[in-house]
Design a protein around this motif. Structure first.
Motif, PDB file in Angstrom:
ATOM      1  N   SER A   1      51.518  45.172  49.528  1.00  0.00           N
ATOM      2  CA  SER A   1      51.325  44.333  48.344  1.00  0.00           C
ATOM      3  C   SER A   1      50.255  43.275  48.585  1.00  0.00           C
ATOM      4  O   SER A   1      49.460  42.976  47.694  1.00  0.00           O
ATOM      5  CB  SER A   1      52.642  43.671  47.950  1.00  0.00           C
ATOM      6  N   ILE A   2      50.221  42.727  49.780  1.00  0.00           N
ATOM      7  CA  ILE A   2      49.177  41.749  50.109  1.00  0.00           C
ATOM      8  C   ILE A   2      47.809  42.411  50.048  1.00  0.00           C
ATOM      9  O   ILE A   2      46.858  41.854  49.489  1.00  0.00           O
ATOM     10  CB  ILE A   2      49.447  41.135  51.501  1.00  0.00           C
ATOM     11  N   ILE A   3      47.699  43.614  50.601  1.00  0.00           N
ATOM     12  CA  ILE A   3      46.422  44.333  50.563  1.00  0.00           C
ATOM     13  C   ILE A   3      46.075  44.714  49.120  1.00  0.00           C
ATOM     14  O   ILE A   3      44.905  44.655  48.715  1.00  0.00           O
ATOM     15  CB  ILE A   3      46.484  45.571  51.484  1.00  0.00           C
ATOM     16  N   ALA A   4      47.089  45.078  48.331  1.00  0.00           N
ATOM     17  CA  ALA A   4      46.843  45.443  46.927  1.00  0.00           C
ATOM     18  C   ALA A   4      46.340  44.249  46.130  1.00  0.00           C
ATOM     19  O   ALA A   4      45.467  44.402  45.261  1.00  0.00           O
ATOM     20  CB  ALA A   4      48.109  45.991  46.298  1.00  0.00           C
ATOM     21  N   ILE A   5      46.870  43.069  46.401  1.00  0.00           N
ATOM     22  CA  ILE A   5      46.401  41.872  45.700  1.00  0.00           C
ATOM     23  C   ILE A   5      44.920  41.652  45.980  1.00  0.00           C
ATOM     24  O   ILE A   5      44.145  41.338  45.062  1.00  0.00           O
ATOM     25  CB  ILE A   5      47.249  40.646  46.100  1.00  0.00           C
ATOM     26  N   LEU A   6      44.505  41.824  47.228  1.00  0.00           N
ATOM     27  CA  LEU A   6      43.079  41.697  47.558  1.00  0.00           C
ATOM     28  C   LEU A   6      42.259  42.732  46.801  1.00  0.00           C
ATOM     29  O   LEU A   6      41.199  42.418  46.247  1.00  0.00           O
ATOM     30  CB  LEU A   6      42.846  41.840  49.059  1.00  0.00           C
ATOM     31  N   GLY A   7      42.737  43.974  46.763  1.00  0.00           N
ATOM     32  CA  GLY A   7      42.009  45.024  46.046  1.00  0.00           C
ATOM     33  C   GLY A   7      41.884  44.729  44.562  1.00  0.00           C
ATOM     34  O   GLY A   7      40.814  44.910  43.967  1.00  0.00           O
ATOM     35  N   ILE A   8      42.956  44.243  43.951  1.00  0.00           N
ATOM     36  CA  ILE A   8      42.921  43.922  42.520  1.00  0.00           C
ATOM     37  C   ILE A   8      41.974  42.756  42.253  1.00  0.00           C
ATOM     38  O   ILE A   8      41.203  42.773  41.287  1.00  0.00           O
ATOM     39  CB  ILE A   8      44.340  43.635  42.006  1.00  0.00           C
ATOM     40  N   VAL A   9      42.010  41.750  43.124  1.00  0.00           N
ATOM     41  CA  VAL A   9      41.100  40.608  42.956  1.00  0.00           C
ATOM     42  C   VAL A   9      39.650  41.063  43.093  1.00  0.00           C
ATOM     43  O   VAL A   9      38.778  40.620  42.326  1.00  0.00           O
ATOM     44  CB  VAL A   9      41.444  39.491  43.971  1.00  0.00           C
ATOM     45  N   MET A  10      39.383  41.960  44.037  1.00  0.00           N
ATOM     46  CA  MET A  10      38.010  42.454  44.200  1.00  0.00           C
ATOM     47  C   MET A  10      37.558  43.254  42.983  1.00  0.00           C
ATOM     48  O   MET A  10      36.409  43.137  42.545  1.00  0.00           O
ATOM     49  CB  MET A  10      37.899  43.292  45.472  1.00  0.00           C
ATOM     50  N   ILE A  11      38.437  44.062  42.414  1.00  0.00           N
ATOM     51  CA  ILE A  11      38.086  44.822  41.219  1.00  0.00           C
ATOM     52  C   ILE A  11      37.826  43.883  40.050  1.00  0.00           C
ATOM     53  O   ILE A  11      36.839  44.040  39.315  1.00  0.00           O
ATOM     54  CB  ILE A  11      39.196  45.846  40.885  1.00  0.00           C
ATOM     55  N   LEU A  12      38.691  42.888  39.861  1.00  0.00           N
ATOM     56  CA  LEU A  12      38.497  41.942  38.759  1.00  0.00           C
ATOM     57  C   LEU A  12      37.204  41.144  38.929  1.00  0.00           C
ATOM     58  O   LEU A  12      36.485  40.907  37.953  1.00  0.00           O
ATOM     59  CB  LEU A  12      39.698  41.007  38.653  1.00  0.00           C
ATOM     60  N   TYR A  13      36.908  40.726  40.175  1.00  0.00           N
ATOM     61  CA  TYR A  13      35.672  39.990  40.417  1.00  0.00           C
ATOM     62  C   TYR A  13      34.451  40.861  40.153  1.00  0.00           C
ATOM     63  O   TYR A  13      33.475  40.402  39.566  1.00  0.00           O
ATOM     64  CB  TYR A  13      35.646  39.451  41.847  1.00  0.00           C
ATOM     65  N   SER A  14      34.515  42.131  40.540  1.00  0.00           N
ATOM     66  CA  SER A  14      33.377  43.007  40.282  1.00  0.00           C
ATOM     67  C   SER A  14      33.217  43.274  38.791  1.00  0.00           C
ATOM     68  O   SER A  14      32.089  43.362  38.288  1.00  0.00           O
ATOM     69  CB  SER A  14      33.515  44.313  41.058  1.00  0.00           C
TER      70      SER A  14
ATOM     71  N   CYS B   1      33.984  41.142  36.473  1.00  0.00           N
ATOM     72  CA  CYS B   1      33.392  39.890  35.991  1.00  0.00           C
ATOM     73  C   CYS B   1      31.892  39.866  36.281  1.00  0.00           C
ATOM     74  O   CYS B   1      31.091  39.451  35.438  1.00  0.00           O
ATOM     75  CB  CYS B   1      34.099  38.709  36.636  1.00  0.00           C
ATOM     76  N   MET B   2      31.503  40.318  37.483  1.00  0.00           N
ATOM     77  CA  MET B   2      30.076  40.366  37.824  1.00  0.00           C
ATOM     78  C   MET B   2      29.331  41.351  36.943  1.00  0.00           C
ATOM     79  O   MET B   2      28.180  41.110  36.566  1.00  0.00           O
ATOM     80  CB  MET B   2      29.885  40.738  39.306  1.00  0.00           C
ATOM     81  N   ILE B   3      29.957  42.466  36.591  1.00  0.00           N
ATOM     82  CA  ILE B   3      29.322  43.441  35.696  1.00  0.00           C
ATOM     83  C   ILE B   3      29.083  42.816  34.330  1.00  0.00           C
ATOM     84  O   ILE B   3      28.010  42.970  33.736  1.00  0.00           O
ATOM     85  CB  ILE B   3      30.186  44.718  35.588  1.00  0.00           C
ATOM     86  N   LYS B   4      30.075  42.086  33.836  1.00  0.00           N
ATOM     87  CA  LYS B   4      29.934  41.433  32.527  1.00  0.00           C
ATOM     88  C   LYS B   4      28.799  40.414  32.535  1.00  0.00           C
ATOM     89  O   LYS B   4      27.977  40.381  31.619  1.00  0.00           O
ATOM     90  CB  LYS B   4      31.257  40.765  32.154  1.00  0.00           C
ATOM     91  N   VAL B   5      28.736  39.604  33.584  1.00  0.00           N
ATOM     92  CA  VAL B   5      27.668  38.607  33.688  1.00  0.00           C
ATOM     93  C   VAL B   5      26.310  39.300  33.853  1.00  0.00           C
ATOM     94  O   VAL B   5      25.320  38.879  33.245  1.00  0.00           O
ATOM     95  CB  VAL B   5      27.949  37.645  34.867  1.00  0.00           C
ATOM     96  N   TRP B   6      26.275  40.377  34.631  1.00  0.00           N
ATOM     97  CA  TRP B   6      25.026  41.108  34.834  1.00  0.00           C
ATOM     98  C   TRP B   6      24.532  41.726  33.524  1.00  0.00           C
ATOM     99  O   TRP B   6      23.338  41.705  33.236  1.00  0.00           O
ATOM    100  CB  TRP B   6      25.232  42.190  35.889  1.00  0.00           C
ATOM    101  N   GLN B   7      25.448  42.240  32.708  1.00  0.00           N
ATOM    102  CA  GLN B   7      25.055  42.815  31.425  1.00  0.00           C
ATOM    103  C   GLN B   7      24.544  41.742  30.465  1.00  0.00           C
ATOM    104  O   GLN B   7      23.599  41.976  29.720  1.00  0.00           O
ATOM    105  CB  GLN B   7      26.228  43.568  30.797  1.00  0.00           C
ATOM    106  N   LYS B   8      25.167  40.549  30.487  1.00  0.00           N
ATOM    107  CA  LYS B   8      24.668  39.448  29.655  1.00  0.00           C
ATOM    108  C   LYS B   8      23.270  39.040  30.084  1.00  0.00           C
ATOM    109  O   LYS B   8      22.397  38.783  29.249  1.00  0.00           O
ATOM    110  CB  LYS B   8      25.591  38.235  29.751  1.00  0.00           C
ATOM    111  N   ASP B   9      23.052  38.968  31.395  1.00  0.00           N
ATOM    112  CA  ASP B   9      21.725  38.614  31.899  1.00  0.00           C
ATOM    113  C   ASP B   9      20.698  39.685  31.561  1.00  0.00           C
ATOM    114  O   ASP B   9      19.539  39.388  31.288  1.00  0.00           O
ATOM    115  CB  ASP B   9      21.757  38.406  33.416  1.00  0.00           C
TER     116      ASP B   9
END
Length: 186
Positions: free
Chosen positions: A18-31, A33-41
């Motif tokens: 579960s600890i490793i899964a939380i890291l994976g989910i956070v990384m997916i959500l951050y990526s 978010c980066m895709i959304k910002v990259w598309q706006k730019d």
């Protein structure tokens, strides 16, 4: 007694997963978010500059997050079933991730120009991430250590669970249920 210990180790392995899964989910959500910002730019600037290639950093972050979540699913399944094959596959995957992480961290510490080896990131997200890590180095070190400890304990718990399961299987294989048939009177 063995069932209680097996259940406790299964729960511990699930907790580490579960600890490793939380890291994976956070990384997916951050990526994402980066895709959304990259598309706006990309919409607000020249087409040739941003749309030529998708930034590698976002790909890497998304891929690592997905692989962590997939290995966690395998780990939960292996912990639930206590199957030796799935536990071995899970241990191999987590050990491979640990080796890759160790190689990357050692390259960062040994090579002072490690960022020159990476391709250019046209979105600038890698530089933002690097600045964030530098400004919050203490928190990032503790999170990194937590993940390494969780992966190490996952391997340890999977190994112990696999050993317990093999001991149960071998103890049930040699039950004397058929021995009276061998001594059947003629």
């Amino acid at each position: 007694m063995v069932r209680v210990m097996k259940s406790c180790i299964q729960s511990s392995l699930k907790l580490m997963n579960s600890i490793i899964a939380i890291l994976g989910i956070v990384m997916i959500l951050y990526s994402l978010c980066m895709i959304k910002v990259w598309q706006k730019d990309a919409e607000g600037s020249s087409v040739d500059h941003h749309n030529s290639t998708f930034p590698w950093f976002i790909h890497a972050f998304l891929g690592i997050g997905i692989s962590l979540c997939a290995s966690t699913c395998l780990g939960h399944f292996a912990a639930d079933t206590a199957n030796a094959y799935y536990l071995s596959c899970y241990m191999l995957i987590i050990f491979s991730l640990l080796l890759i992480e160790t190689a990357i961290v050692s390259d960062v510490f040994i090579n002072s120009d490690w960022d020159k080896d990476l391709p250019d990131d046209p979105s600038g997200r890698f530089d933002n991430f690097k600045d964030f890590v530098k400004s919050n180095i203490d928190v990032c070190v503790w999170i990194g250590l937590l993940i390494l400890v969780a992966q190490g304990f996952s391997i340890l718990f999977a190994l112990v669970l696999r050993t317990i399961q093999e001991d149960e299987v071998t103890s049930h294989e040699f039950t004397p249920s058929r021995l009276p048939l061998l001594q059947h009177p003629v």
